[in-house]
Motif scaffolding. Structure first.
Motif, PDB file in Angstrom:
ATOM      1  N   ALA A  61       3.228   0.871 -35.458  1.00  0.00           N
ATOM      2  CA  ALA A  61       4.189   1.942 -35.248  1.00  0.00           C
ATOM      3  C   ALA A  61       3.421   3.245 -35.128  1.00  0.00           C
ATOM      4  O   ALA A  61       2.525   3.526 -35.924  1.00  0.00           O
ATOM      5  CB  ALA A  61       5.198   2.031 -36.393  1.00  0.00           C
ATOM      6  N   SER A  63       4.121   6.912 -35.643  1.00  0.00           N
ATOM      7  CA  SER A  63       5.146   7.706 -36.312  1.00  0.00           C
ATOM      8  C   SER A  63       4.754   9.181 -36.252  1.00  0.00           C
ATOM      9  O   SER A  63       3.786   9.600 -36.888  1.00  0.00           O
ATOM     10  CB  SER A  63       5.292   7.245 -37.768  1.00  0.00           C
ATOM     11  N   ASN A  79      11.939   9.857 -29.507  1.00  0.00           N
ATOM     12  CA  ASN A  79      12.715   8.611 -29.428  1.00  0.00           C
ATOM     13  C   ASN A  79      12.652   8.003 -28.035  1.00  0.00           C
ATOM     14  O   ASN A  79      12.631   6.767 -27.884  1.00  0.00           O
ATOM     15  CB  ASN A  79      14.166   8.889 -29.815  1.00  0.00           C
ATOM     16  N   HIS A  84       8.234   6.327 -33.829  1.00  0.00           N
ATOM     17  CA  HIS A  84       8.916   6.619 -35.088  1.00  0.00           C
ATOM     18  C   HIS A  84       8.676   8.085 -35.443  1.00  0.00           C
ATOM     19  O   HIS A  84       7.907   8.789 -34.784  1.00  0.00           O
ATOM     20  CB  HIS A  84       8.361   5.745 -36.208  1.00  0.00           C
ATOM     21  N   HIS A 105      13.781   3.930 -37.806  1.00  0.00           N
ATOM     22  CA  HIS A 105      12.454   4.372 -37.372  1.00  0.00           C
ATOM     23  C   HIS A 105      12.001   5.643 -38.107  1.00  0.00           C
ATOM     24  O   HIS A 105      11.126   6.348 -37.619  1.00  0.00           O
ATOM     25  CB  HIS A 105      12.444   4.622 -35.863  1.00  0.00           C
ATOM     26  N   SER A 107      10.496   7.390 -41.643  1.00  0.00           N
ATOM     27  CA  SER A 107       9.816   7.283 -42.935  1.00  0.00           C
ATOM     28  C   SER A 107       9.981   8.610 -43.662  1.00  0.00           C
ATOM     29  O   SER A 107       9.916   9.668 -43.042  1.00  0.00           O
ATOM     30  CB  SER A 107       8.322   6.995 -42.760  1.00  0.00           C
ATOM     31  N   GLY A 127      14.375   3.883 -42.484  1.00  0.00           N
ATOM     32  CA  GLY A 127      13.469   2.743 -42.412  1.00  0.00           C
ATOM     33  C   GLY A 127      12.672   2.496 -43.669  1.00  0.00           C
ATOM     34  O   GLY A 127      12.532   1.348 -44.119  1.00  0.00           O
ATOM     35  N   TRP A 289       0.369   1.195 -39.149  1.00  0.00           N
ATOM     36  CA  TRP A 289       1.124   2.388 -38.778  1.00  0.00           C
ATOM     37  C   TRP A 289       0.220   3.604 -38.850  1.00  0.00           C
ATOM     38  O   TRP A 289      -0.667   3.693 -39.703  1.00  0.00           O
ATOM     39  CB  TRP A 289       2.305   2.608 -39.727  1.00  0.00           C
TER      40      TRP A 289
END
Length: 437
Positions: A61, A63, A79, A84, A105, A107, A127, A289
């Motif tokens: 991911a 992010s 998005n 994320h 998505h 954190s 998420g 991630w």
């Protein structure tokens, strides 16, 4: 000029172009000071990160670290690229909700999340909540019990690795306000508490060793230490992590003094270090991630200012003042951050002098650039500061009761307003009249 001209676009009129739009046209339309983002540059950097993971054949991911710059339009752009976000406050989470960002998505970071913020995260079933301390574990446990809810969590740990960067930007060393210490056993204790709670699903661990880092070695060491930690947990108690989150902090170029590698090369080194250590320990490969913020938003951003007054101090230096400053970019005053600038109406004009670029705020420390080679300038010229997209508007203030600037997104020559310029009325809309006698 000291600026790397290969990093900027110049149109047929000889003007600075941003996202295919003439910077001077943007100034005519939106005035200054103005923050402008090249949307394609943001998309491209996300794609570069994604390709590294795909080429290495690992689950992942990307992010985006919202603290670099957050607004509804930015979240909607992120998005679109199937990335994320990580948020660090209720305000950032609320913005993501209003942007229609997919909550699975998201954190949630932070070392002092409030009850209200944790409740918002649980209510919207984000998420993952990245737990930072024991108090937070207790709070979240109470909230989940009261709401009869479940949530994914990760533990932020401090791996004891100090990044070679500014002291305020070092977050991975043992003596840090962030995370559970590995060395003292705090992280293992936190793990046991989380695993004992059936309402928390433990996804894995997270570490962030700092910001604006130019050296790969620290990232490789941190990644290896995280895998070693997960290996111990897997061997000792049978815990298998689904995710290892290595944070961000990949350095970018601000001035000619900076010579970073491409941000995606940091990620490639991290992924290879993780794959190597996982193989040596015969562990299941977790998803990897990352949380880049500066490296996505920073190079894509420009601050445009109008040149105003000038002061020449004979035998010492000359000051050129612009209509913005520490209110829209406090980084130079806060921790001596360095930037480059160009004359937007003629970036290729030959250098005539080196000046100190000063802001308009009533502080002697309101200096945007200490030594900037420039052509001859005059009042009304437009000065463009480069690579201002991270932590500029995000840290903006209304100091001296100045309105914050507008933010504009540009792509393929088309521009759109992302954040309106504040008005004087906006400055006082929360004020209440004095009524005491």
């Amino acid at each position: 000029m000291s600026s790397d001209m290969s990093q900027i676009q110049i149109n047929q009129a000889g003007h600075l172009a941003i996202g295919g739009a003439d910077a001077l046209d943007l100034v005519k339309k939106y005035q200054t000071p103005l923050v402008v983002y090249d949307v394609k540059a943001i998309r491209d950097q996300i794609h570069h990160f994604q390709k590294v993971f795909q080429d290495n054949g690992v689950d992942y991911a990307v992010s985006y670290a919202s603290k670099a710059f957050a607004c509804i339009a930015m979240f909607q752009l992120i998005n679109q690229e199937d990335a994320h976000i990580d948020v660090v406050s209720g305000g950032e989470l609320y913005t993501a909700i209003q942007a229609g960002f997919p909550m699975d998505h998201v954190s949630f970071h932070g070392n002092d999340k409030s009850v209200e913020e944790l409740e918002m995260a649980v209510d919207h079933q984000i998420g993952v909540i990245i737990l930072d301390n024991f108090h937070e574990i207790d709070l979240l446990k109470q909230i989940l019990d009261e709401k009869d809810a479940h949530i994914n969590v990760m533990l932020r740990v401090t791996p004891g690795i100090s990044a070679h960067t500014h002291e305020y930007d070092q977050t991975g060393q043992v003596d840090s306000k962030f995370g559970f210490d590995l060395q003292s056993g705090q992280a293992r204790k936190a793990l046991n508490l989380v695993l004992a709670d059936p309402r928390m699903t433990m996804l894995g661990i997270h570490a962030h060793i700092g910001s604006q880092i130019f050296e790969v070695k620290g990232f490789e060491m941190a990644a290896t230490k995280l895998i070693d930690t997960l290996g111990d947990w897997h061997k000792d108690i049978g815990y298998t992590a689904k995710v290892v989150n290595v944070g961000g902090g990949f350095g970018i170029r601000y001035t000619e003094e900076d010579d970073p590698i491409a941000p995606e090369m940091f990620v490639d080194a991290i992924v290879k270090a993780i794959k190597k250590r996982v193989g040596e320990l015969d562990m299941p490969m977790p998803a990897v991630w990352i949380e880049p913020g500066r490296s996505i938003a920073g190079p894509a951003g420009y601050n445009l200012y109008t040149v105003g007054s000038r002061k020449d101090v004979p035998g010492i230096r000359s000051y050129v003042t612009v209509d913005g400053g520490m209110g829209d970019n406090i980084r130079p005053a806060l921790y001596q951050a360095k930037y480059d600038a160009v004359l937007a109406n003629d970036p290729k004009a030959p250098v005539k002098e080196t000046v100190r670029v000063a802001g308009k705020y009533c502080e002697s420390g309101d200096i945007l650039i200490q030594k900037q080679p420039l052509p001859a300038t005059k009042p009304g010229d437009v000065l463009a500061m480069l690579a201002t997209g991270a932590y500029g508007y995000a840290m903006a203030s209304n100091y001296n009761r100045n309105p914050r600037p507008a933010v504009v997104f540009v792509e393929n020559g088309k521009d759109q307003l992302a954040i309106k310029r504040e008005s004087y009325e906006d400055l006082i809309h929360l004020d209440e009249p004095f009524t005491l006698k």
